[in-house]
Design an enzyme around this catalytic site. Structure first.
Site, mmCIF file in Angstrom:
data_model
loop_
_atom_site.group_PDB
_atom_site.id
_atom_site.type_symbol
_atom_site.label_atom_id
_atom_site.label_comp_id
_atom_site.label_asym_id
_atom_site.label_seq_id
_atom_site.Cartn_x
_atom_site.Cartn_y
_atom_site.Cartn_z
ATOM 1 N N HIS A 283 12.204 -50.434 -21.552
ATOM 2 C CA HIS A 283 12.070 -51.461 -22.587
ATOM 3 C C HIS A 283 12.095 -52.861 -21.972
ATOM 4 C CE1 HIS A 283 11.917 -49.048 -26.118
ATOM 5 N NE2 HIS A 283 13.034 -48.416 -25.846
ATOM 6 N N ARG B 265 4.727 -36.665 -27.720
ATOM 7 C CA ARG B 265 5.519 -35.813 -26.845
ATOM 8 C C ARG B 265 6.391 -34.913 -27.718
ATOM 9 N NH1 ARG B 265 5.974 -41.131 -24.833
ATOM 10 N NH2 ARG B 265 5.105 -41.435 -22.758
ATOM 11 N N ARG C 50 0.629 -33.443 -27.681
ATOM 12 C CA ARG C 50 0.719 -32.740 -26.401
ATOM 13 C C ARG C 50 1.658 -31.551 -26.549
ATOM 14 N NH1 ARG C 50 3.310 -35.815 -21.396
ATOM 15 N NH2 ARG C 50 5.216 -35.242 -22.521
ATOM 16 N N GLU D 105 -3.429 -35.397 -14.823
ATOM 17 C CA GLU D 105 -2.286 -35.972 -14.112
ATOM 18 C C GLU D 105 -2.076 -35.318 -12.749
ATOM 19 O OE1 GLU D 105 0.998 -35.447 -16.826
ATOM 20 O OE2 GLU D 105 0.161 -33.553 -17.528
ATOM 21 N N ASN E 8 1.219 -42.077 -14.980
ATOM 22 C CA ASN E 8 2.548 -42.043 -14.354
ATOM 23 C C ASN E 8 2.668 -40.869 -13.389
ATOM 24 O OD1 ASN E 8 3.017 -44.165 -16.068
ATOM 25 N ND2 ASN E 8 4.278 -43.001 -17.492
ATOM 26 N N ASP E 9 2.380 -39.656 -13.878
ATOM 27 C CA ASP E 9 2.451 -38.491 -12.997
ATOM 28 C C ASP E 9 1.313 -38.492 -11.981
ATOM 29 O OD1 ASP E 9 4.679 -36.802 -13.248
ATOM 30 O OD2 ASP E 9 3.992 -36.043 -15.172
ATOM 31 N N ARG F 104 8.514 -40.746 -9.122
ATOM 32 C CA ARG F 104 8.469 -41.856 -10.068
ATOM 33 C C ARG F 104 9.852 -42.302 -10.533
ATOM 34 N NH1 ARG F 104 5.878 -38.977 -15.398
ATOM 35 N NH2 ARG F 104 6.745 -40.762 -16.472
ATOM 36 N N CYS G 214 -2.943 -42.672 -21.172
ATOM 37 C CA CYS G 214 -1.692 -42.714 -21.930
ATOM 38 C C CYS G 214 -0.488 -42.930 -21.031
ATOM 39 C CB CYS G 214 -1.512 -41.443 -22.764
ATOM 40 S SG CYS G 214 -1.465 -39.920 -21.807
#
Length: 524
Positions: free
Chosen positions: A184, A277, A313, A402, A425-426, A436, A473
């Site tokens: 955040h 998710r 997902r 990913e 990210n992955d 990560r 995403c």
């Protein structure tokens, strides 16, 4: 002495250092309460009071700050957390503050085990925990002190309720010892235009009167406390439609993991859900949730987006993201083991039940449903998933890209499915062999890395050739500066945390497709 971290919001400023107070100490486990029922009965009202206070703060602000505060308020009033704490009072004779501490710890452990975005939400639970514990003890919760002059704010990490209440006229920059690019702190700093550096080890040990912060380079340097700041340019407004200055469409969608996330995303103007998710439905479960339990949980998330596109997902779990009812055994390298869709190959009935529940929830809420599978490596895996989705009555199926192998074979995969979505990210983690969650290699997970963007471009080109959408995403989608690069590479949608929508939308409206393509060419 210069410290290095991960720059998550650009800009260079200097000013006096203000350190955020540390978290509350662990509450004592004794003495045991005389009246267990009365002690357990204190927890619900304390949680309600915290939620009410956060809701009041939410009504006093707008936009990204309001969305984050509303989400935190919903977390504070979560009946599962309250019920778990009440059980600990009754079953173990714990004082209420200790019971809340331990119950929240169980939720945090589950989130951290889930990894990625879910792991970073553990900090949000800690913030809610501290606020409820403080209410029970009758003390002031830790948080950002009242600022009277422009300052550089330093903390171990910042909770959403802290970041959402920041005054950008008084906060020159943010520096945290922990956190990551999807925290955040990072999201709000970008939204407010505040320079920020996260994962800056050693910053809490500095005793200089001031700091110089370079959010572009990711560096923090001691200073004498003199204020040096460039004026911020006003952020343009966004009308809720993802498009470039010339009208070229790039849909702006939301990443959500709970009903509270979905409500915040709808309030922020998301055009749909690009990544739902579903792990939240499983994290605290000791046995597989029934199809009806899943249906109700999913419907609560989908309901704010009735009539709009949503991408759900399927379960992303495995030995790296353990679930109590899904024993996977130990693996020497869980991130490279049985996870994501691979879990379903030996347990197809688990996937089939989830797909049935998702289809029912979509019918209940009237959303435009798509499903996608995580951790797909080959076209054969993509075809296997798509077939099961269609057997469940779901017409539109896609997969996450990913794994580098999937990016390299994107054309073959797109021939089997209706769309793909890049989980940057992955993908970055696997491309650069950089965990990560590890601060020491966080710079390698920068979504603007050349190698990562080249893979994104390859996948987007394959999508254009097949006439099928290619979304992003991962964290790359939430960076306004990178959004135009992704649009220039040919990405058709961007999905992000609700707080990032307005900033990305405004940035895209300021450039046309030709400019985006020029930026993309330079970036790769």
């Amino acid at each position: 002495m210069q410290l290095s971290g991960v720059g998550v919001s650009p800009g260079r400023v200097a000013g006096p250092r203000v350190v955020v107070a540390a978290d509350l100490p662990e509450p004592a486990s004794s003495p045991a309460p005389d009246d267990l029922g009365a002690e357990a009965g204190r927890i619900g009202p304390a949680a309600d009071a915290v939620a009410a206070a956060l809701s009041d703060r939410a009504r006093s602000v707008s936009g990204d700050a309001r969305s984050l505060l509303e989400t935190t308020a919903a977390m504070a009033s979560d009946p599962a957390l309250v019920a778990a704490a009440e059980r600990l009072v009754r079953d173990r004779s714990l004082p209420a503050p200790r019971a809340v501490w331990e119950a929240a710890g169980e939720f945090m452990t589950a989130l951290q085990a889930a990894g990625g975005y879910m792991a970073e939400r553990a900090r949000d639970v800690a913030d809610v925990r501290d606020r409820i514990v403080a209410a029970l003890l009758g003390v002031t919760p830790p948080g950002v002190p009242e600022l009277t002059s422009p300052s550089v704010l330093v903390a171990r990490d910042l909770a959403p309720a802290d970041t959402a209440g920041l005054d950008p006229d008084l906060v020159l920059a943010l520096v945290t010892a922990e956190g990551g690019p999807t925290s955040h702190t990072a999201i709000l700093a970008r939204a407010l235009g505040i320079p920020a550096v996260v994962a800056c080890a050693g910053v809490l040990d500095l005793d200089s009167p001031g700091l110089t912060v370079d959010g572009s380079a990711g560096t923090v340097t001691p200073s004498d406390g003199t204020v040096q700041a460039r004026p911020r340019t006003a952020r343009a407004s966004w009308d809720g439609v993802g498009r470039l200055a010339d009208g070229h469409r790039v849909k702006l969608l939301a990443n959500v993991g709970s009903a509270a996330d979905a409500r915040a995303a709808a309030a922020a103007g998301a055009e749909g859900i690009g990544l739902f998710r579903t792990e939240f439905c499983y994290l605290a479960a000791t046995s597989e949730p029934t199809e009806e339990e899943q249906r109700a949980a999913y419907a609560a998330v989908l309901e704010p987006f009735a009539g709009k596109p949503v991408v759900v997902r399927t379960l992303d779990a495995g030995s790296d993201k353990p679930l109590a009812f899904l024993p996977m055994g130990e693996e020497p390298n869980p991130a490279l083991g049985v996870r994501g869709l691979r879990v379903a190959f030996d347990r197809p009935e688990l996937l089939d039940r989830q797909l049935a529940a998702i289809a029912s929830a979509a019918a209940d809420t009237g959303v435009e449903l798509s499903v996608m599978a995580p951790m797909v490596a080959t076209a054969a895996e993509a075809a296997w998933f798509a077939a099961r989705a269609r057997t469940a009555g779901i017409a539109r199926a896609g997969v996450m890209i990913e794994i580098p192998a999937a990016a390299l074979c994107a054309a073959d995969i797109l021939a089997e499915v209706d769309f793909v979505s890049l989980g940057t990210n992955d993908l970055a983690q696997y491309v650069f062999a950089a965990d990560r969650q590890l601060g020491a290699v966080a710079a390698l997970n920068d979504p603007g890395q050349q190698a990562l963007l080249r893979l994104v471009g390859m996948v987007a080109e394959a999508g254009q050739a097949e006439g099928k959408p290619v979304g992003v995403c991962g964290e790359a989608a939430a960076d306004p500066a990178l959004a135009s690069v992704l649009a220039g590479l040919g990405v058709t949608s961007l999905s992000m945390n609700a707080a990032a929508l307005a900033g990305v939308g405004a940035e895209l409206r300021s450039v046309d497709l030709a400019a985006c393509r020029e930026r993309a060419a330079k970036a790769v």
